[in-house]
Design a protein around this motif. Structure first.
Motif, PDB file in Angstrom:
ATOM      1  N   GLU A 134      -2.416  13.367  -8.716  1.00 40.73           N
ATOM      2  CA  GLU A 134      -3.459  12.786  -7.859  1.00 40.73           C
ATOM      3  C   GLU A 134      -2.860  12.028  -6.672  1.00 40.73           C
ATOM      4  O   GLU A 134      -3.222  10.894  -6.368  1.00 40.73           O
ATOM      5  N   ARG A 135      -1.945  12.687  -5.977  1.00 43.09           N
ATOM      6  CA  ARG A 135      -1.278  12.066  -4.833  1.00 43.09           C
ATOM      7  C   ARG A 135      -0.919  13.140  -3.813  1.00 43.09           C
ATOM      8  O   ARG A 135      -0.914  14.345  -4.126  1.00 43.09           O
ATOM      9  N   ILE A 136      -0.592  12.702  -2.618  1.00 41.76           N
ATOM     10  CA  ILE A 136      -0.108  13.610  -1.592  1.00 41.76           C
ATOM     11  C   ILE A 136       1.247  13.103  -1.122  1.00 41.76           C
ATOM     12  O   ILE A 136       1.440  11.895  -0.958  1.00 41.76           O
ATOM     13  N   ARG A 137       2.201  14.011  -0.972  1.00 45.65           N
ATOM     14  CA  ARG A 137       3.557  13.638  -0.567  1.00 45.65           C
ATOM     15  C   ARG A 137       3.915  14.337   0.726  1.00 45.65           C
ATOM     16  O   ARG A 137       3.832  15.565   0.814  1.00 45.65           O
ATOM     17  N   HIS A 185      -9.247  16.540  -1.607  1.00 42.45           N
ATOM     18  CA  HIS A 185      -8.743  16.812  -2.959  1.00 42.45           C
ATOM     19  C   HIS A 185      -8.894  15.621  -3.909  1.00 42.45           C
ATOM     20  O   HIS A 185      -8.397  15.668  -5.033  1.00 42.45           O
ATOM     21  N   HIS A 186      -9.554  14.558  -3.448  1.00 44.90           N
ATOM     22  CA  HIS A 186      -9.824  13.377  -4.286  1.00 44.90           C
ATOM     23  C   HIS A 186      -8.524  12.777  -4.819  1.00 44.90           C
ATOM     24  O   HIS A 186      -8.380  12.527  -6.027  1.00 44.90           O
ATOM     25  N   LEU A 187      -7.584  12.533  -3.913  1.00 44.24           N
ATOM     26  CA  LEU A 187      -6.285  11.981  -4.284  1.00 44.24           C
ATOM     27  C   LEU A 187      -6.280  10.464  -4.068  1.00 44.24           C
ATOM     28  O   LEU A 187      -7.034   9.940  -3.251  1.00 44.24           O
ATOM     29  N   HIS A 188      -5.415   9.761  -4.805  1.00 40.79           N
ATOM     30  CA  HIS A 188      -5.469   8.304  -4.832  1.00 40.79           C
ATOM     31  C   HIS A 188      -4.256   7.616  -4.233  1.00 40.79           C
ATOM     32  O   HIS A 188      -4.262   6.396  -4.071  1.00 40.79           O
ATOM     33  N   LYS A 189      -3.207   8.383  -3.928  1.00 42.44           N
ATOM     34  CA  LYS A 189      -2.002   7.764  -3.368  1.00 42.44           C
ATOM     35  C   LYS A 189      -1.347   8.716  -2.383  1.00 42.44           C
ATOM     36  O   LYS A 189      -1.305   9.930  -2.609  1.00 42.44           O
ATOM     37  N   THR A 190      -0.826   8.153  -1.290  1.00 39.69           N
ATOM     38  CA  THR A 190      -0.066   8.923  -0.303  1.00 39.69           C
ATOM     39  C   THR A 190       1.350   8.371  -0.240  1.00 39.69           C
ATOM     40  O   THR A 190       1.548   7.151  -0.201  1.00 39.69           O
ATOM     41  N   ILE A 191       2.333   9.274  -0.263  1.00 39.78           N
ATOM     42  CA  ILE A 191       3.738   8.892  -0.111  1.00 39.78           C
ATOM     43  C   ILE A 191       4.311   9.667   1.073  1.00 39.78           C
ATOM     44  O   ILE A 191       4.223  10.897   1.117  1.00 39.78           O
ATOM     45  N   VAL A 192       4.879   8.951   2.033  1.00 35.57           N
ATOM     46  CA  VAL A 192       5.539   9.577   3.176  1.00 35.57           C
ATOM     47  C   VAL A 192       7.019   9.214   3.130  1.00 35.57           C
ATOM     48  O   VAL A 192       7.372   8.030   3.128  1.00 35.57           O
ATOM     49  N   LYS A 193       7.884  10.228   3.077  1.00 37.10           N
ATOM     50  CA  LYS A 193       9.316   9.979   3.210  1.00 37.10           C
ATOM     51  C   LYS A 193       9.616   9.881   4.703  1.00 37.10           C
ATOM     52  O   LYS A 193       9.682  10.889   5.408  1.00 37.10           O
ATOM     53  N   ALA A 194       9.761   8.645   5.166  1.00 36.92           N
ATOM     54  CA  ALA A 194       9.856   8.395   6.605  1.00 36.92           C
ATOM     55  C   ALA A 194      11.284   8.044   7.014  1.00 36.92           C
ATOM     56  O   ALA A 194      12.034   7.428   6.249  1.00 36.92           O
ATOM     57  N   ARG A 195      11.627   8.433   8.218  1.00 38.95           N
ATOM     58  CA  ARG A 195      12.893   8.019   8.804  1.00 38.95           C
ATOM     59  C   ARG A 195      12.732   6.622   9.410  1.00 38.95           C
ATOM     60  O   ARG A 195      11.615   6.147   9.617  1.00 38.95           O
ATOM     61  N   GLN A 196      13.853   5.996   9.736  1.00 38.66           N
ATOM     62  CA  GLN A 196      13.794   4.631  10.251  1.00 38.66           C
ATOM     63  C   GLN A 196      12.965   4.544  11.529  1.00 38.66           C
ATOM     64  O   GLN A 196      12.226   3.575  11.745  1.00 38.66           O
ATOM     65  N   ALA A 197      13.040   5.565  12.382  1.00 38.67           N
ATOM     66  CA  ALA A 197      12.302   5.553  13.642  1.00 38.67           C
ATOM     67  C   ALA A 197      10.793   5.630  13.429  1.00 38.67           C
ATOM     68  O   ALA A 197      10.015   5.292  14.326  1.00 38.67           O
ATOM     69  N   TYR A 245      -2.602   3.428  -0.688  1.00 37.69           N
ATOM     70  CA  TYR A 245      -3.462   3.630  -1.854  1.00 37.69           C
ATOM     71  C   TYR A 245      -4.915   3.736  -1.421  1.00 37.69           C
ATOM     72  O   TYR A 245      -5.350   3.077  -0.483  1.00 37.69           O
ATOM     73  N   GLU A 246      -5.649   4.562  -2.166  1.00 35.83           N
ATOM     74  CA  GLU A 246      -7.058   4.772  -1.862  1.00 35.83           C
ATOM     75  C   GLU A 246      -7.977   4.045  -2.840  1.00 35.83           C
ATOM     76  O   GLU A 246      -9.185   4.072  -2.670  1.00 35.83           O
ATOM     77  N   GLU A 247      -7.410   3.425  -3.873  1.00 32.78           N
ATOM     78  CA  GLU A 247      -8.234   2.668  -4.823  1.00 32.78           C
ATOM     79  C   GLU A 247      -7.379   1.568  -5.456  1.00 32.78           C
ATOM     80  O   GLU A 247      -6.161   1.715  -5.634  1.00 32.78           O
ATOM     81  N   ASP A 248      -8.021   0.441  -5.802  1.00 34.24           N
ATOM     82  CA  ASP A 248      -7.310  -0.701  -6.368  1.00 34.24           C
ATOM     83  C   ASP A 248      -6.660  -0.373  -7.696  1.00 34.24           C
ATOM     84  O   ASP A 248      -5.558  -0.853  -8.003  1.00 34.24           O
ATOM     85  N   GLN A 249      -7.319   0.445  -8.507  1.00 36.50           N
ATOM     86  CA  GLN A 249      -6.792   0.761  -9.838  1.00 36.50           C
ATOM     87  C   GLN A 249      -5.438   1.444  -9.754  1.00 36.50           C
ATOM     88  O   GLN A 249      -4.551   1.193 -10.573  1.00 36.50           O
TER      89      GLN A 249
END
Length: 288
Positions: free
Chosen positions: A28-31, A53-65, A96-100
């Motif tokens: 339940e996340r997007i990366r 897609h009713h996802l609850h967390k997003t993770i982005v692998k980001a560069r320093q810039a 996050y898309e929800e507190d839980q």
């Protein structure tokens, strides 16, 4: 687009944006594995997919810039991997898309466990035992490996319970090492190698309960490290269960350094769990 029952891999191509995205349905996340171009357009696209897609967390692998741009748009940094992008650091920027999904009852207890782990003396020696055969895994092991993961984990964030899925990984850039006892695989660990960015995630660590005092995981991880170093893969990392004292100790003693905790990151063992990020950069002469 690649798809299975657990996740979908998509590539976003726009005039001002390129992104490699994994829609992780099971967890339940997007990366966002990597992106170039407009951060604002990326956020717009990601939020659309999150709602769809009713996802609850997003993770982005980001560069320093990209760090400050994401921070100013409501993302926060939970962890990082030094040298992930061919020498450039990767920051795990999350939303996050929800507190839980954001709240963790185990966080303070896991911090205490981490302090206990880090108080243990480091040492990368592995206990040798003639009772076990340590070797590289092959496609012929796919059925026995899936059996091992079924026995160790009732829930796992990727479909390792499926022999066909394990077989597909063994044919790709995955590297597996196994420990055998009387011809039976009783412990295993793998490395998911990223050829483009010259890094590897040490993952899929599992040992049958009856063999957990034999020091097998250290031997398997050291074997993987040696194999990866031969291929000039120097940035090594793992994402370990924050509740697992043994696994965190293993990586700490092998000279990995803690670089953050991903909250409610994935379904593993029984439920959603927090995961610690440990990193070793063997191309850098750093003493911790």
């Amino acid at each position: 687009m690649k798809e299975n029952g657990y996740y979908e891999e998509i590539e976003i191509k726009e005039d001002t944006l390129w992104a490699e995205v994994i829609i992780d349905l099971f967890n339940e996340r997007i990366r966002v594995e990597d992106y170039r171009g407009s951060t604002s357009l990326l956020i717009e696209k990601v939020q659309f997919l999150t709602r769809k897609h009713h996802l609850h967390k997003t993770i982005v692998k980001a560069r320093q810039a990209q760090f400050l741009s994401l921070l100013s748009n409501g993302y926060e940094c939970e962890a990082l991997i030094p040298s992930y992008f061919n020498g450039d650091d990767a920051f795990f920027m999350v939303r996050y898309e929800e507190d839980q999904r954001r709240y963790s009852e185990q966080y303070v207890k896991e911090s205490q466990t981490l302090r206990a782990v880090q108080s243990i003396e480091k040492g990368d020696e592995a206990v040798e035992s003639s009772l076990y055969n340590i070797r590289k895994g092959t496609n012929a092991d796919s059925e026995n490996l899936s059996k091992l993961y079924k026995e160790v984990f009732s829930v796992y964030p990727t479909p390792l319970h499926d022999r066909a899925y394990v077989s597909s990984l063994l044919k790709k850039d995955y590297l597996w090492y196994v420990a055998e006892y009387k011809g039976e695989i009783v412990s295993a660990a793998s490395a998911d190698v990223n050829i483009m960015y010259h890094n590897a995630e040490l993952t899929d660590c599992a040992t049958l309960p009856s063999h957990r005092k034999a020091g097998l995981m250290k031997r398997l991880l050291l074997s993987l490290e040696q194999e990866l170093t031969k291929s000039q893969i120097f940035c090594l990392y793992t994402i370990a269960r924050a509740q697992s004292f043994g696994m965190n100790v293993a990586f700490h003693q092998l000279q990995y350094r803690y670089y953050g905790r991903l909250v409610n990151n994935c379904y593993i063992y029984k439920t959603l769990e927090n995961m610690n990020v440990w990193v070793k950069n063997s191309d850098k002469e750093i003493v911790f």
